[in-house]
Design a protein around this motif. Structure first.
Motif, PDB file in Angstrom:
ATOM      1  N   ASN A  63       8.865 -10.686  -4.252  1.00  0.00           N
ATOM      2  CA  ASN A  63       8.885  -9.306  -3.826  1.00  0.00           C
ATOM      3  C   ASN A  63       7.397  -8.651  -4.034  1.00  0.00           C
ATOM      4  O   ASN A  63       6.966  -7.829  -3.261  1.00  0.00           O
ATOM      5  CB  ASN A  63       9.454  -8.537  -5.198  1.00  0.00           C
ATOM      6  N   ARG A  75      13.497  -5.107  -3.166  1.00  0.00           N
ATOM      7  CA  ARG A  75      13.929  -4.357  -4.220  1.00  0.00           C
ATOM      8  C   ARG A  75      14.072  -5.580  -5.486  1.00  0.00           C
ATOM      9  O   ARG A  75      14.860  -6.554  -5.304  1.00  0.00           O
ATOM     10  CB  ARG A  75      15.283  -3.838  -3.949  1.00  0.00           C
ATOM     11  N   TYR A 642      20.067   3.370  -0.757  1.00  0.00           N
ATOM     12  CA  TYR A 642      18.993   2.360  -0.993  1.00  0.00           C
ATOM     13  C   TYR A 642      17.719   2.460   0.556  1.00  0.00           C
ATOM     14  O   TYR A 642      17.691   1.357   0.900  1.00  0.00           O
ATOM     15  CB  TYR A 642      19.583   0.972  -1.073  1.00  0.00           C
ATOM     16  N   GLN A 668       7.023   3.559  -4.137  1.00  0.00           N
ATOM     17  CA  GLN A 668       8.168   4.105  -3.255  1.00  0.00           C
ATOM     18  C   GLN A 668       8.706   5.510  -3.493  1.00  0.00           C
ATOM     19  O   GLN A 668       8.430   5.803  -4.646  1.00  0.00           O
ATOM     20  CB  GLN A 668       9.270   3.295  -3.127  1.00  0.00           C
ATOM     21  N   VAL A 725      15.375   0.587 -10.492  1.00  0.00           N
ATOM     22  CA  VAL A 725      15.410  -0.145  -9.136  1.00  0.00           C
ATOM     23  C   VAL A 725      16.754  -0.253  -8.484  1.00  0.00           C
ATOM     24  O   VAL A 725      16.789  -0.608  -7.270  1.00  0.00           O
ATOM     25  CB  VAL A 725      14.632  -1.606  -9.211  1.00  0.00           C
ATOM     26  N   ASP A 726      17.855  -0.200  -9.418  1.00  0.00           N
ATOM     27  CA  ASP A 726      19.124  -0.481  -8.663  1.00  0.00           C
ATOM     28  C   ASP A 726      20.010   0.205  -9.538  1.00  0.00           C
ATOM     29  O   ASP A 726      20.132   0.402 -10.727  1.00  0.00           O
ATOM     30  CB  ASP A 726      19.424  -1.962  -8.773  1.00  0.00           C
TER      31      ASP A 726
END
Length: 747
Positions: A63, A75, A642, A668, A725-726
């Motif tokens: 990443n 991600r 996403y 981001q 992140v998720d």
């Protein structure tokens, strides 16, 4: 600090000059781009992350490396990059399903046709550089032509015996041991690498451990024939949870993990072999043939698959909840075996001045046969310690399937040169056979119904597609080109999504789009390189995971028409390349991505949840304004999950007499985790807005010029900023502050 680890590697692996060697026309391996000069001949957006880029940044994961490429959104998941989630130009990054991953032109994924999901990634230490290609030139590769191609290039073997030893360790149980050595072998050249590393990643109660062995040999069979053989072995033994956390759990302990070490485990073994043969014939004709095989075995035992399961069998009276997690609560084993093999040959023909018609260029033609076979089982155990991979486990065999995909594919791409203008048309053909056998599972074991089939069922399906593309380049000036093109984006559905458990067919089409781009790149002035691209991806039918469309399952669904529009900008600068300095190099790089449009473009019905006990019809906040919860509505125009609008990676640094220092900023913008575009977070943590973030990284190294040693240090997320992140399986935090110290010794 954790204990220090060890690395040995050939110096040729760390030298950027290997880029030109790998791009040599005699190399039998399949090259996606080649070197920097080759980018001036490609009618598409392309980038190369060199070994120098990787070393200057002291990247910890893939990443970190791919964030240096405009348009790419990697991600994080567990904090080590072991299971990459890579999106391109606003495409969902989950399991990298919309990206084609290659190693020396060979598929890296274990089932690119039948299940293009990534649960494995080799260590970056074994690669010389990374190529990323987007645009019309993708039709040379397949089956995925949606987002882009990422090709990891292994280095050339050294001509003389060479090696390198490095020591590295850091916080959060960080440990790495690399060993690489190479030189002349049996009339040719070869090298061997060994890599072992471990880390706790982003959360508590985790420890990921990886070991990788890789060998490569090269032989000149004659002045015009070459042979390359490669073998690899990879093993992972990790304590890692699949589930994210709820909103309340995250508030109480952002890096917490309710499942202790040993509760959830992941094990994987991968074996790979390949052979590449190159033959340079007369009159500009060259032939390259590769054959490959890999086996991937993966077992993931877990007590929860998402944040709504605490644990997965909490409703069982024998379990009763999290208090009995390590005693009488059961678990689920998701057991997978993949066998993949294929053969591909490519021939390149020079046009020889257009056979007298006044144009130059070349034509490349390729054909491939690819076969992949999956065995998928789910075994449920009654006890937390159950790890038996068979139907004898008391919980029962809940899934037992064989899934096959075989494909013939071929392509032709020509370059027609008319002075400063080159026109590059091409087309790819994919013909795929899908097969699925659903084998019987246990009806009643340990007093529990399995809910599975009692008799075998089977089904087949076929898919054929023609994937055209055309691009062009125009030389604006020496070292500067304009480029553009259009091509058909294509991705086949998974086997399970076109054949049901009963053997019937499912009306889930292949993923199709028309992709456009227009750009310019080159050396603007000495020491300053730039690349700017505008792109459009117009999908007829985009496939999205249900888990990021508001549900909690792993099923893929048709999102209908979607539209992506945006721009990318890359910049590299060097004071020494510009001739401004000699002993000191001030360098900088930047990769920026702007995706203002990534939206549903046709009718899609979704329902906003009622939060915290609210009644149906209660207004909840979304990105497009308040909506009534519990009532189905059309979300056409909503932002795709996403898909952040802005991505940025920028670095500045200095290199002087063996010292290198670099400061990097990565960030981001905010994004949504569901199709309703909720702003508040649901109690399970799976839906709602994900805030944007910015972090800083630092890398330092010193080694005397032409010396035999080097020391280095790095700090990622220097200010230890907490990020999310998720949310697809519950909330997952981003990488915490991670510090590494090391030393390298060369032979």
């Amino acid at each position: 600090m954790a204990a220090i680890a060890v690395t040995i590697s050939s110096p040729v692996l760390a030298q950027n000059v290997a880029v030109d060697n790998v791009a040599d026309s005699k190399t039998p391996e399949i090259i996606v781009i080649g070197n920097d000069e080759s980018l001036l001949e490609i009618a598409g957006s392309g980038s190369i992350v060199t070994r120098e880029d990787l070393d200057r940044s002291r990247v910890l994961t893939v990443n970190d490396a791919l964030r240096q490429v405009a348009g790419v959104f990697p991600r994080d998941e567990e904090g080590t990059g072991a299971r990459p989630n890579i999106g391109i130009r606003g495409l969902n990054p989950t399991r990298s399903t919309k990206v084609l991953l290659l190693e020396d032109g060979i598929p890296l994924a274990f089932a690119p046709y039948g299940d293009n999901a990534s649960y494995y990634h080799p260590p970056l230490s074994r690669f010389d550089r990374i190529e990323v290609l987007k645009g019309a030139s993708q039709v040379r590769f397949g089956p995925q032509t949606i987002g882009g191609v990422i090709n990891y290039i292994t280095p050339r073997a050294p001509e003389t015996v060479e090696g390198k030893l490095s020591l590295q360790g850091g916080n959060r149980n960080g440990l790495a041991a690399d060993a690489q050595i190479g030189g002349p072998v049996m009339g040719g050249r070869a090298f061997l690498t060994a890599d072992h590393r471990q880390a706790a990643g982003s959360r508590d109660n985790q420890l990921l451990r990886f070991t990788d062995l890789f060998a490569k040999g090269e032989w000149d069979l004659s002045s015009d024939q070459q042979l390359v053989l490669k073998a690899s072995w990879f093993r992972e033994r990790s304590d890692i949870t699949y589930s994210g956390v709820t909103r309340a759990e995250f508030a109480a302990a952002p890096r917490g993990n309710p499942f202790p070490r040993g509760s959830d485990t992941f094990s994987a073994d991968r074996y790979g072999l390949s052979a590449a043969h190159g033959w340079t014939l007369a009159n500009g004709i060259s032939l390259r043939t590769v054959a490959y095989w890999q086996r991937f075995d993966r077992d993931w035992w877990r007590q929860s698959s998402n944040s709504t399961q605490r644990p997965s069998d909490a409703s069982d009276p024998l379990c009763g909840g999290m208090a009995n997690l390590l005693t009488v609560c059961g678990n689920e084993g998701r057991l997978r075996n993949y066998d993949t093999w294929g053969v591909e040959t490519r021939i390149t023909l020079g046009h020889r001045d257009g056979l007298g018609l006044g144009f130059g260029g070349q034509t490349e033609i390729g054909i491939r046969y690819h076969d992949e076979r999956q065995r998928r089982r789910q075994v449920n155990g009654d006890a937390a310690a159950s790890r038996v991979a068979g139907s004898s486990v008391n919980g029962g065999l809940r899934e037992n399937q064989l899934r096959n995909a075989s494909a013939w594919s071929g392509f032709v791409q020509s370059t027609f040169e008319f002075g400063r203008l080159a026109i590059i048309p091409g087309a790819r053909v994919e013909a795929i056979d899908f097969r699925r056998r659903n084998l019987p599972v246990d009806v009643l074991i340990g007093g529990r119904p399995s809910g599975g089939l009692t008799a075998e069922t089977a089904g087949t399906s076929k898919l054929q597609k023609i994937i055209p593309g055309i691009g062009a380049t125009f030389d604006l000036a020496d070292g500067i080109i304009a480029y553009g093109g259009i091509h058909r984006g294509f991705a086949p559905p998974r086997v399970e999504d076109v054949i049901t458990s009963a053997g019937g067919s499912v009306d889930l089409d292949a993923e199709l789009s028309w992709n456009w781009e227009l750009g310019m790149r080159g050396t603007l002035v000495r020491g300053l390189y730039a690349d700017a691209t505008f792109f459009v991806m117009d999908f007829e039918n985009q496939i999205v995971p249900q888990s990021v469309a508001g549900g909690t399952g792993a099923t893929l669904t048709s999102a209908g028409r979607t539209l992506h529009r945006g721009g990318e900008f890359s910049l590299k600068a060097s004071s020494s390349d510009a001739g401004l300095t000699s002993e000191t190099d001030f360098f900088a790089r930047m990769a920026a991505t702007w995706v203002p449009t990534a939206r549903y473009a046709s009718t899609r019905i979704a329902t906003a949840p009622c939060l915290d006990g609210g009644a149906v019809g209660t207004m909840v906040a979304t990105g497009s304004g308040p909506v009534a919860c519990g009532i189905a509505r059309n979300v056409e125009g909503n932002r795709l999950p996403y898909s952040p609008r802005v991505l940025l990676s920028a670095a500045v640094g200095i290199a002087r007499q063996g010292f290198t220092g670099q400061i990097e900023v990565v960030g981001q913008s905010a994004m949504f985790a569901d199709d309703v575009n909720l702003l508040p977070v649901t109690p399970d943590g799976q839906r709602g807005r994900i805030p944007g973030w910015t972090t800083a990284n630092l890398a330092l190294s010193y080694g005397p010029p032409k010396g035999k040693w080097e020391i280095f240090a790095s700090a990622h997320n220097v200010f230890d900023r907490l990020t999310i992140v998720d949310r697809s399986r519950g909330i997952l935090p981003g990488v915490p502050r991670t510090v590494r110290l090391g030393v390298s010794l060369r032979m």
